[in-house]
Design a protein around this motif. Structure first.
Motif, mmCIF file in Angstrom:
data_model
loop_
_atom_site.group_PDB
_atom_site.id
_atom_site.type_symbol
_atom_site.label_atom_id
_atom_site.label_comp_id
_atom_site.label_asym_id
_atom_site.label_seq_id
_atom_site.Cartn_x
_atom_site.Cartn_y
_atom_site.Cartn_z
ATOM 1 N N LEU A 50 0.760 -1.104 -0.130
ATOM 2 C CA LEU A 50 -0.013 -0.124 0.210
ATOM 3 C C LEU A 50 0.833 1.268 -0.009
ATOM 4 N N GLU A 51 1.855 1.340 0.863
ATOM 5 C CA GLU A 51 2.902 2.427 0.957
ATOM 6 C C GLU A 51 3.508 2.492 -0.465
ATOM 7 N N THR A 52 3.946 1.576 -1.040
ATOM 8 C CA THR A 52 4.940 1.665 -2.202
ATOM 9 C C THR A 52 3.983 2.079 -3.415
ATOM 10 N N LEU A 53 2.844 1.442 -3.683
ATOM 11 C CA LEU A 53 1.703 2.048 -4.735
ATOM 12 C C LEU A 53 1.620 3.371 -4.570
ATOM 13 N N SER A 54 1.022 3.688 -3.336
ATOM 14 C CA SER A 54 0.555 4.931 -2.915
ATOM 15 C C SER A 54 1.690 6.113 -3.223
#
Length: 544
Positions: free
Chosen positions: A32-36
């Protein structure tokens, strides 16, 4: 502290833990952190800056949550749009919000085409699914998951003040034009902090995500889950038409918390979808948005004696909920509505008279809200904001603010607040002033009634407003039986004059009973009956 920080902290502590789940898709906190981060970087590269708005035309799915976090990381505010809304309504919302960019999933291209036509923008049907483009300066685009998996990008890391908007939520307006409610980071954080403490939310929790993402109740599901580092299980919208599928979802996902509007609970009870001692993992069940009929609540509480049941109350303008009431036991009297309880931390419920003075315990007054959850107001509409958000009469010079809910309430001797219905649901019929909510509570308590709603329709003449009852009931249950049952609980002038038996009550986009639609049905029924009477009268006249 900002809203996106909750997921970031969970990623640091438990990066491999599941953050989001829907169907067979799982998204860990680290993902979630990487994609966002990647999407936030692309937004910044395309000119999205602090204070901008970004429209999200993305159905409820993990990618929508990624997009929300990306917009916040870019320093902007997101505007969740209902992908099922007609282009005309989307056009009004987009025109009001003036987003610097629209993000949509590829299958929403048709909606974007219609939207572009409504806004006199170039068509976007030829937009490629793996990139954002701006046609002749029009900020329209489509994002696909593959685009987010491009080489690593560093999020812009814009830090706004918590008092700045996190998102705009558009609600229905009385004039037909949607109203944009400004929701700040601080408002949501205050409620989430309270809720995590109050409900003891923990990393092992598995929490439902039932409401649509353009509905403010979903805000609680998302950010409270991430604040605890728990799992958010998004409920596919298709399940809402199948009560047994919803029950199976709760059971198979081993949810520990369920949160929805009461209509969903009523629907499941109607089809007896919940087994005795079902959902062994479930710890708490919460509802908000409208009144849960007490007989339906009792049904659930008898089925699930191990579950904690909590009623939440609050309008969008006060951020998710402002009060709570947890049931200590099954209500002894099923004809009495459940209280909305006491204020959440940092909030106040005020029951005031027409001079904005407190009414004594037991007396009916207008319900106002004060405290940390109040919105700054309606997006670029000072007139509506001034009408709803008033100076606090208790402070010198009215420096504070109170929000006029439009609801009626009373406070009992223990300080518990009881909701009595909308102020505009008080009608005058045959010379009597009547609270439609009281009739609805009595009808809900009649055996065999699975769901009902009472609305008032202008009948003209002495009758004033006709009391109209729509209901879903067991076989053989008709108006004569219902009227007879109500006669033992209500005076004759409060008995409905018109009845409508339905297989299911109409619901709006947020899952609440659609009362305007019911009024239209009764108005149409009234017109048909008048036309039939006129035709009969004409026939008798011709036969003479």
């Amino acid at each position: 502290m900002l809203l996106q920080d909750h997921a970031a902290r969970a990623a640091e502590a438990r990066g491999e833990a599941v953050a989001l789940a829907m169907g067979d898709e799982r998204l860990a906190y680290a993902e979630l952190e990487t994609l966002s981060d990647r999407l936030a970087a692309q937004l910044a590269d395309r000119g999205v800056a602090r204070g901008d708005r970004v429209g999200l035309l993305i159905p409820k799915r993990p990618s929508a949550i990624v997009a929300m976090h990306a917009v916040l990381k870019a320093g902007a505010a997101y505007v969740p749009l209902d992908a099922e809304s007609p282009p005309q309504r989307l056009a009004r919302i987009v025109s009001a919000a003036e987003p610097s960019m629209l993000l949509a999933v590829p299958e929403a291209a048709g909606r974007l085409e219609g939207l572009a036509g409504e806004l006199a923008l170039p068509p976007v049907g030829s937009v490629e699914a793996d990139r954002i483009v701006g046609a002749d300066g029009a900020p329209l685009g489509v994002f696909a998951r593959g685009d987010w998996d491009s080489p690593a990008a560093v999020a812009p890391g814009v830090r706004v003040d918590p008092s700045e908007p996190a998102h705009l939520l558009f609600t229905s307006g009385s004039t037909g034009a949607p109203k944009g409610v400004v929701i700040t980071h601080a408002m949501v954080l205050a409620f989430v902090d309270w809720a995590v403490r109050e409900f003891g939310t923990k990393p092992s929790d598995r929490i439902s995500g039932h409401p649509p993402l353009h509905f403010d109740l979903s805000t609680f599901d998302i950010y409270a889950t991430f604040a605890a580092g728990a799992e958010l299980h998004l409920v596919p919208p298709s399940l809402s038409v199948d009560p047994r599928a919803l029950a199976r979802f709760i059971r198979e996902r081993e949810l520990t918390q369920w949160f929805s509007v009461p209509s969903v609970l009523t629907y499941m009870a109607k089809f007896d979808a919940v087994e005795q001692d079902d959902f062994p993992a479930l710890e708490r069940l919460l509802w908000c948005g409208e009144v849960l009929p007490t007989p339906v609540l009792c049904h659930w509480m008898r089925k699930l004696p191990h579950v904690r049941f909590t009623n939440l109350y609050g309008p969008t303008e006060a951020t998710i909920a402002s009060s709570h009431h947890t049931l200590p036991s099954i209500p002894a009297d099923e004809t009495l509505p459940v209280p909305i309880g006491v204020a959440c931390d940092g909030e106040e419920l005020l029951v005031l008279d027409e001079r904005l003075a407190p009414v004594p315990p037991g007396e009916i007054g207008d319900l106002y809200i004060a405290g940390v959850g109040l919105s700054p107001g309606y997006w670029r509409d000072e007139e509506k904001t001034r009408a709803a958000f008033l100076p606090d009469p208790r402070t010198p010079g009215g420096e504070g603010r109170i929000y006029r809910t439009g609801d009626l309430a009373r406070v009992d001797d223990d300080g518990v607040v009881h909701f009595l219905g909308r102020a505009d649901s008080q009608i005058k019929s045959r010379g009597y002033r009547i609270e439609l909510g009281e009739i609805e509570s009595a009808l809900n308590a009649v055996a065999g009634v699975r769901e009902c709603a009472i609305v008032g329709v202008d009948a003209g003449g002495f009758e004033g407003t006709a009391i109209c009852a729509a209901y879903v009931g067991s076989d053989g249950l008709g108006p004569p039986q219902l009227r007879g049952a109500l006669a033992s609980a209500l005076p004759s002038y409060m008995l409905p004059a018109r009845w409508l038996a339905l297989d299911v009550l109409p619901k709006n986009q947020n899952g609440k009973i659609d009362r305007p639609a019911l009024r239209e049905r009764f108005v149409a029924q009234q017109a048909e009956q008048a036309a039939a009477r006129a035709a009969r009268a004409g026939g008798r006249e011709r036969s003479r």
